[in-house]
Design a protein around this motif. Structure first.
Motif, PDB file in Angstrom:
ATOM      1  N   ASP A  99     -22.393  31.389  19.232  1.00  9.99           N
ATOM      2  CA  ASP A  99     -22.478  32.757  19.740  1.00  9.99           C
ATOM      3  C   ASP A  99     -21.110  33.420  19.864  1.00  9.99           C
ATOM      4  O   ASP A  99     -20.103  32.749  20.111  1.00  9.99           O
ATOM      5  CB  ASP A  99     -23.137  32.755  21.120  1.00  9.99           C
ATOM      6  CG  ASP A  99     -24.563  32.242  21.056  1.00  9.99           C
ATOM      7  OD1 ASP A  99     -25.259  32.552  20.061  1.00  9.99           O
ATOM      8  OD2 ASP A  99     -24.985  31.538  21.985  1.00  9.99           O
ATOM      9  N   PRO A 100     -21.079  34.749  19.748  1.00 13.24           N
ATOM     10  CA  PRO A 100     -19.834  35.473  19.986  1.00 13.24           C
ATOM     11  C   PRO A 100     -19.372  35.278  21.429  1.00 13.24           C
ATOM     12  O   PRO A 100     -20.190  35.160  22.341  1.00 13.24           O
ATOM     13  CB  PRO A 100     -20.209  36.939  19.739  1.00 13.24           C
ATOM     14  CG  PRO A 100     -21.459  36.898  18.928  1.00 13.24           C
ATOM     15  CD  PRO A 100     -22.166  35.635  19.326  1.00 13.24           C
ATOM     16  N   LEU A 101     -18.075  35.255  21.612  1.00  9.13           N
ATOM     17  CA  LEU A 101     -17.523  35.154  22.958  1.00  9.13           C
ATOM     18  C   LEU A 101     -17.691  36.504  23.662  1.00  9.13           C
ATOM     19  O   LEU A 101     -17.531  37.545  23.025  1.00  9.13           O
ATOM     20  CB  LEU A 101     -16.044  34.764  22.909  1.00  9.13           C
ATOM     21  CG  LEU A 101     -15.755  33.271  22.697  1.00  9.13           C
ATOM     22  CD1 LEU A 101     -16.205  32.772  21.366  1.00  9.13           C
ATOM     23  CD2 LEU A 101     -14.297  32.989  22.920  1.00  9.13           C
ATOM     24  N   PRO A 102     -17.998  36.491  24.957  1.00  7.08           N
ATOM     25  CA  PRO A 102     -18.259  37.740  25.669  1.00  7.08           C
ATOM     26  C   PRO A 102     -16.994  38.442  26.166  1.00  7.08           C
ATOM     27  O   PRO A 102     -17.072  39.312  27.031  1.00  7.08           O
ATOM     28  CB  PRO A 102     -19.117  37.266  26.847  1.00  7.08           C
ATOM     29  CG  PRO A 102     -18.623  35.894  27.133  1.00  7.08           C
ATOM     30  CD  PRO A 102     -18.282  35.312  25.773  1.00  7.08           C
ATOM     31  N   ILE A 103     -15.850  38.060  25.622  1.00  9.82           N
ATOM     32  CA  ILE A 103     -14.565  38.639  26.024  1.00  9.82           C
ATOM     33  C   ILE A 103     -13.783  39.008  24.777  1.00  9.82           C
ATOM     34  O   ILE A 103     -13.997  38.431  23.705  1.00  9.82           O
ATOM     35  CB  ILE A 103     -13.746  37.628  26.869  1.00  9.82           C
ATOM     36  CG1 ILE A 103     -13.603  36.291  26.129  1.00  9.82           C
ATOM     37  CG2 ILE A 103     -14.368  37.443  28.251  1.00  9.82           C
ATOM     38  CD1 ILE A 103     -12.730  35.271  26.807  1.00  9.82           C
ATOM     39  N   PRO A 104     -12.848  39.959  24.877  1.00 11.91           N
ATOM     40  CA  PRO A 104     -11.998  40.256  23.719  1.00 11.91           C
ATOM     41  C   PRO A 104     -11.219  38.996  23.322  1.00 11.91           C
ATOM     42  O   PRO A 104     -10.606  38.345  24.162  1.00 11.91           O
ATOM     43  CB  PRO A 104     -11.051  41.344  24.236  1.00 11.91           C
ATOM     44  CG  PRO A 104     -11.746  41.940  25.417  1.00 11.91           C
ATOM     45  CD  PRO A 104     -12.553  40.825  26.020  1.00 11.91           C
ATOM     46  N   THR A 105     -11.286  38.673  22.038  1.00 11.46           N
ATOM     47  CA  THR A 105     -10.704  37.418  21.561  1.00 11.46           C
ATOM     48  C   THR A 105      -9.945  37.646  20.261  1.00 11.46           C
ATOM     49  O   THR A 105     -10.398  38.381  19.393  1.00 11.46           O
ATOM     50  CB  THR A 105     -11.816  36.371  21.334  1.00 11.46           C
ATOM     51  OG1 THR A 105     -12.550  36.201  22.547  1.00 11.46           O
ATOM     52  CG2 THR A 105     -11.259  35.038  20.880  1.00 11.46           C
ATOM     53  N   VAL A 106      -8.804  36.973  20.143  1.00 10.90           N
ATOM     54  CA  VAL A 106      -8.030  36.934  18.909  1.00 10.90           C
ATOM     55  C   VAL A 106      -7.999  35.486  18.450  1.00 10.90           C
ATOM     56  O   VAL A 106      -7.732  34.581  19.250  1.00 10.90           O
ATOM     57  CB  VAL A 106      -6.582  37.433  19.131  1.00 10.90           C
ATOM     58  CG1 VAL A 106      -5.749  37.248  17.869  1.00 10.90           C
ATOM     59  CG2 VAL A 106      -6.577  38.886  19.580  1.00 10.90           C
TER      60      VAL A 106
END
Length: 157
Positions: A99-106
């Motif tokens: 799943d996509p992380l629920p926070i801005p991620t680089v």
């Protein structure tokens, strides 16, 4: 892996995972330790992870204390299957979180990382909803590849 304040690595940054660096990596134990560390944080949190720590963050991203976590920088996540086939004791971390992380991620990765092909890293970034940064010819982005303090990491955040 480090947990730090959103104002910078030098202000309140705390190491995570130091008790888990010996022996066989254990995903459930590492994720539980990540949850506990975030819960104890005094204020907002930025997660900075390298290598297998990236998978720890991704597997623990939907923790109950997500509101405390403002962002994540994931550097040089290994390809679990490729690395395990080369003898790294990390098969228990697979498959990668779906799943996509629920926070801005680089997610920053190297085109010459011996533990991951750049196209796999790019796919992980897509899967995790992260902005992808190709670091070029930088190996595994660790001391063996010539890295020490890494100011570019602060810029990426």
């Amino acid at each position: 892996m480090f947990i730090g304040s959103p104002t910078g690595f030098g202000s309140g940054a705390a190491p995570f995972g130091s008790s888990t660096v010996t022996g066989k990596p254990d995903r459930d134990r590492w994720v539980a330790e990540l949850h506990d560390t975030v819960q104890r944080a005094a204020g907002l949190v930025v997660l900075v992870a390298h290598s297998l720590g990236c998978h720890t963050v991704a597997h623990g991203a939907n923790m109950r204390h997500t509101a405390l976590v403002r962002a994540a920088l994931l550097v040089a996540p290994p390809c679990i299957c490729h690395s395990a086939s080369r003898g790294a004791p990390i098969a228990g971390f697979g498959p990668p979180a779906a799943d996509p992380l629920p926070i801005p991620t680089v997610l920053a990765a190297s085109s010459t990382d011996p533990w991951a092909e750049i196209d796999r890293s790019r796919l992980l970034a897509e899967q995790w909803g992260a902005r992808f940064v190709d670091l070029g010819d930088t190996g595994h982005v660790n001391p063996e590849a010539g890295f020490g303090p890494w100011p570019q990491g602060v810029v990426l955040l």
